[in-house]
Motif scaffolding. Structure first.
Motif, PDB file in Angstrom:
ATOM      1  N   ILE A  62       0.781  -1.136   0.214  1.00  0.00           N
ATOM      2  CA  ILE A  62      -0.077   0.026  -0.038  1.00  0.00           C
ATOM      3  C   ILE A  62       0.875   1.156   0.017  1.00  0.00           C
ATOM      4  CG2 ILE A  62      -1.637   1.373   1.289  1.00  0.00           C
ATOM      5  CD1 ILE A  62      -2.725  -1.157  -0.187  1.00  0.00           C
ATOM      6  N   ALA A  63       1.948   1.154   0.902  1.00  0.00           N
ATOM      7  CA  ALA A  63       2.961   2.551   0.752  1.00  0.00           C
ATOM      8  C   ALA A  63       3.480   2.547  -0.416  1.00  0.00           C
ATOM      9  CB  ALA A  63       3.819   2.332   2.042  1.00  0.00           C
ATOM     10  N   ALA A  64       4.121   1.605  -0.956  1.00  0.00           N
ATOM     11  CA  ALA A  64       4.649   1.824  -2.184  1.00  0.00           C
ATOM     12  C   ALA A  64       3.845   2.177  -3.343  1.00  0.00           C
ATOM     13  CB  ALA A  64       5.483   0.452  -2.651  1.00  0.00           C
TER      14      ALA A  64
ATOM     15  N   ILE B 226      -0.008   6.191 -12.519  1.00  0.00           N
ATOM     16  CA  ILE B 226       0.101   4.662 -13.092  1.00  0.00           C
ATOM     17  C   ILE B 226      -0.682   3.888 -12.226  1.00  0.00           C
ATOM     18  CG2 ILE B 226       1.713   3.032 -14.241  1.00  0.00           C
ATOM     19  CD1 ILE B 226       1.607   5.781 -15.335  1.00  0.00           C
ATOM     20  N   SER B 227      -1.898   3.444 -12.780  1.00  0.00           N
ATOM     21  CA  SER B 227      -2.611   2.329 -11.950  1.00  0.00           C
ATOM     22  C   SER B 227      -2.143   0.953 -12.629  1.00  0.00           C
ATOM     23  CB  SER B 227      -4.281   2.596 -12.228  1.00  0.00           C
ATOM     24  OG  SER B 227      -4.815   1.663 -11.463  1.00  0.00           O
ATOM     25  N   SER B 228      -3.086   0.186 -13.028  1.00  0.00           N
ATOM     26  CA  SER B 228      -2.751  -1.288 -13.496  1.00  0.00           C
ATOM     27  C   SER B 228      -4.105  -1.827 -13.980  1.00  0.00           C
ATOM     28  CB  SER B 228      -2.079  -2.230 -12.319  1.00  0.00           C
ATOM     29  OG  SER B 228      -1.986  -3.250 -12.875  1.00  0.00           O
ATOM     30  N   GLN B 229      -3.857  -2.855 -14.722  1.00  0.00           N
ATOM     31  CA  GLN B 229      -4.986  -3.473 -15.336  1.00  0.00           C
ATOM     32  C   GLN B 229      -5.472  -4.351 -14.181  1.00  0.00           C
ATOM     33  OE1 GLN B 229      -4.051  -6.477 -18.382  1.00  0.00           O
ATOM     34  NE2 GLN B 229      -5.494  -8.021 -17.448  1.00  0.00           N
TER      35      GLN B 229
ATOM     36  N   GLY C 231      -3.309  -5.132  -6.423  1.00  0.00           N
ATOM     37  CA  GLY C 231      -4.460  -4.747  -7.371  1.00  0.00           C
ATOM     38  C   GLY C 231      -5.362  -3.853  -6.555  1.00  0.00           C
ATOM     39  N   ALA C 232      -5.524  -3.936  -5.207  1.00  0.00           N
ATOM     40  CA  ALA C 232      -6.110  -3.335  -4.212  1.00  0.00           C
ATOM     41  C   ALA C 232      -5.488  -1.603  -4.359  1.00  0.00           C
ATOM     42  CB  ALA C 232      -6.311  -3.632  -3.206  1.00  0.00           C
ATOM     43  N   ALA C 233      -4.183  -1.866  -4.242  1.00  0.00           N
ATOM     44  CA  ALA C 233      -3.660  -0.441  -4.058  1.00  0.00           C
ATOM     45  C   ALA C 233      -3.577   0.384  -5.546  1.00  0.00           C
ATOM     46  CB  ALA C 233      -2.221  -0.709  -3.881  1.00  0.00           C
ATOM     47  N   LYS C 234      -3.734  -0.323  -6.607  1.00  0.00           N
ATOM     48  CA  LYS C 234      -4.064   0.283  -8.087  1.00  0.00           C
ATOM     49  C   LYS C 234      -5.304   0.783  -8.202  1.00  0.00           C
ATOM     50  CE  LYS C 234       0.522   0.148  -9.359  1.00  0.00           C
ATOM     51  NZ  LYS C 234       1.144   1.596  -9.630  1.00  0.00           N
ATOM     52  N   ALA C 235      -6.020  -0.111  -7.713  1.00  0.00           N
ATOM     53  CA  ALA C 235      -7.632   0.496  -7.663  1.00  0.00           C
ATOM     54  C   ALA C 235      -7.679   1.745  -6.822  1.00  0.00           C
ATOM     55  CB  ALA C 235      -8.530  -0.549  -7.101  1.00  0.00           C
TER      56      ALA C 235
END
Length: 270
Positions: free
Chosen positions: A126-128, A155-158, A173-177
């Motif tokens: 989460i931090a990174a 920059i998120s992610s698929q 995935g949760a962090a990128k969401a």
């Protein structure tokens, strides 16, 4: 240079010492921008065997006729984020573009499924990925507000849009969401100051790092390739093409959007 759309602009690209981040940085330089390379390890390309066109990414940018400095630090730490902005302002006096590319998908000593993730790994991921993005955005916002202009590309992610098989890379995935949601909130907050905020959600990209991943991680599998409409994994230049659109006036009326650059792996609304 491919053009001078960004001449006179200064960009910060985090996680830019190798891979996709390096491609972002080089594209911005080809468009005329001076670029700050921020990374946990400015020699990161050598660690994974990625070949550079000069002794460093900064030297590659200077060979393109633009100025560049490197700032090494861990952007999970507020002091490192403040230092990045301070060094950028000291060197260039302005910040026009921020690309929040720094992040990591896995943590050592932890599984990649939600129920296998240790508390330490959860905090680290989460931090990174999310905390560092929020802090960098908050740090550049005062500068961009004073300028009454600016572009932020997160920059998120698929993986932040659509699940990998079996829920793999769950916390990443949760962090990128979270990055995608943060992008929309920042667009609403900063739009009145002339600042546009968008995000790219890359699919699976064939970087030097990806090629060295343990197959047991389940990233870059034949099944994933066959699930992509274009039937190929992405290249770093594919992502740089999207950044060029978002960082220039080509997207002057685009803000708060998350562009899924995944070759058609995700075929539903964000």
């Amino acid at each position: 240079m491919t053009g001078a759309r960004l001449a006179g602009k200064t960009a910060i690209v985090t996680g830019a010492a190798r891979g996709i981040g390096r491609a972002y940085a080089l594209r911005l330089a080809k468009l005329g921008a001076d670029v700050v390379i921020a990374d946990l390890n400015l020699q990161g390309a050598a660690r994974i065997g990625e070949e550079l066109g000069a002794e460093s990414v900064m030297a590659e940018i200077e060979a393109l006729g633009c100025r560049s400095i490197g700032v090494q630090g861990d952007l999970r730490n507020p002091e490192a984020v403040a230092g990045l902005v301070a060094e950028t302002m000291a060197a260039f006096g302005r910040i026009d573009i921020l690309v929040n590319n720094a992040g990591v998908a896995v943590a050592r000593g932890s599984g990649t499924l939600s129920t296998d993730t240790t508390p330490e790994a959860f905090d680290y991921l989460i931090a990174a990925n999310l905390k560092s993005t929020q802090m960098c955005c908050a740090a550049v916002a005062p500068v961009m507000k004073q300028q009454k202009s600016g572009v932020i590309v997160n920059i998120s992610s698929q993986t932040g849009i659509s699940l990998l098989e079996h829920g793999n890379l769950a916390i990443y995935g949760a962090a990128k969401a979270g990055v995608a949601y943060l992008t929309r909130t920042l667009a609403a907050e900063l739009g009145p100051d002339g600042i546009r905020v968008n995000a790219i959600a890359p699919g699976i990209i064939e970087t030097a790092r990806l090629k060295k991943l343990d197959p047991s991680m389940g990233v870059g599998t034949p099944e994933q390739l066959n699930a992509i409409a274009l039937r190929r994994f992405g290249q770093t230049e594919d992502m740089a093409n999207v950044l060029e659109f978002l960082a220039t006036d080509l997207s002057g009326y685009v803000s708060g959007q998350v562009i899924s650059a995944c070759g058609g792996a995700v075929l539903h609304p964000n």
